[in-house]
Design a protein around this motif. Structure first.
Motif, PDB file in Angstrom:
ATOM      1  N   LYS A 104       1.313  10.127  -3.559  1.00  0.00           N
ATOM      2  CA  LYS A 104       0.309  10.941  -2.866  1.00  0.00           C
ATOM      3  C   LYS A 104       0.778  11.311  -1.461  1.00  0.00           C
ATOM      4  N   ILE A 105       1.396  10.361  -0.773  1.00  0.00           N
ATOM      5  CA  ILE A 105       1.894  10.614   0.582  1.00  0.00           C
ATOM      6  C   ILE A 105       3.025  11.634   0.540  1.00  0.00           C
ATOM      7  N   GLU A 106       3.953  11.453  -0.379  1.00  0.00           N
ATOM      8  CA  GLU A 106       5.092  12.370  -0.470  1.00  0.00           C
ATOM      9  C   GLU A 106       4.674  13.751  -0.963  1.00  0.00           C
ATOM     10  N   ALA A 107       3.582  13.841  -1.724  1.00  0.00           N
ATOM     11  CA  ALA A 107       3.062  15.144  -2.152  1.00  0.00           C
ATOM     12  C   ALA A 107       2.615  15.968  -0.942  1.00  0.00           C
ATOM     13  N   ALA A 118       0.833  -1.206   0.000  1.00  0.00           N
ATOM     14  CA  ALA A 118       0.000   0.000   0.000  1.00  0.00           C
ATOM     15  C   ALA A 118       0.868   1.257   0.000  1.00  0.00           C
ATOM     16  N   ILE A 119       1.937   1.257   0.772  1.00  0.00           N
ATOM     17  CA  ILE A 119       2.835   2.421   0.784  1.00  0.00           C
ATOM     18  C   ILE A 119       3.422   2.632  -0.608  1.00  0.00           C
ATOM     19  N   SER A 120       3.830   1.556  -1.249  1.00  0.00           N
ATOM     20  CA  SER A 120       4.360   1.665  -2.608  1.00  0.00           C
ATOM     21  C   SER A 120       3.310   2.220  -3.567  1.00  0.00           C
ATOM     22  N   LEU A 145       7.894   5.090   4.407  1.00  0.00           N
ATOM     23  CA  LEU A 145       8.937   4.069   4.384  1.00  0.00           C
ATOM     24  C   LEU A 145       8.296   2.697   4.344  1.00  0.00           C
ATOM     25  N   LYS A 146       9.079   1.671   4.413  1.00  0.00           N
ATOM     26  CA  LYS A 146       8.622   0.280   4.399  1.00  0.00           C
ATOM     27  C   LYS A 146       7.350   0.045   5.203  1.00  0.00           C
TER      28      LYS A 146
END
Length: 144
Positions: free
Chosen positions: A99-102, A92-94, A108-109
């Motif tokens: 969107k998260i980094e925006a 899910a993080i991948s 992270l992992k």
């Protein structure tokens, strides 16, 4: 080796910093109510909004943090000193990393860190929870 008197965990360094509260909470209510201020308020909101999109999921405590379980773990969250941790798993993080980094958050992992005091990205949390519900075989977030 040093053993914490509160939680019983052993560490290499004496008085090593770690998070424990001695008695571990048995329910999400106990977990959230062990905090106050912005931490408690934020977790109350996140809990309600996750439950809104996962109405059939069971709320439980796993690995010492609030967990939503429906056949397997869907998503977890936990309070830390400087941030709320959202734990949806590596896949899910991948999938949602851009969107998260925006939002200028750390991803992270399998972990998304939302700094305390920032606006809670509820729609994105809900989107990730639903993604995991619909893709459970690939969530890689544990099956305890």
């Amino acid at each position: 080796m040093w053993k914490c008197d509160k939680c019983g965990r052993e560490f290499k360094r004496k008085n090593q910093s770690h998070s424990c509260s001695g008695d571990k909470p048995n329910t999400i209510d106990e977990y959230i109510n062990s905090f106050d201020g912005i931490k408690k308020d934020t977790m109350d909101i996140v809990r309600k909004e996750i439950k809104d999109v996962l109405p059939d999921a069971t709320e439980t405590i796993k690995w010492g943090m609030p967990t939503y379980f429906q056949g397997e773990n869907i998503i977890h969250f936990a309070a830390h000193k400087n941030h709320l941790g959202i734990y949806p798993g590596e896949e899910a993080i991948s999938e949602f990393k851009e969107k998260i980094e925006a939002l200028r958050h750390v991803a992270l992992k399998g972990i998304w860190r939302i700094p305390w005091g920032e606006e809670i990205p509820i729609k994105l949390i809900q989107e990730i929870a639903l993604y995991n519900l619909n893709n459970r075989k690939n969530t890689n977030i544990g099956k305890k």
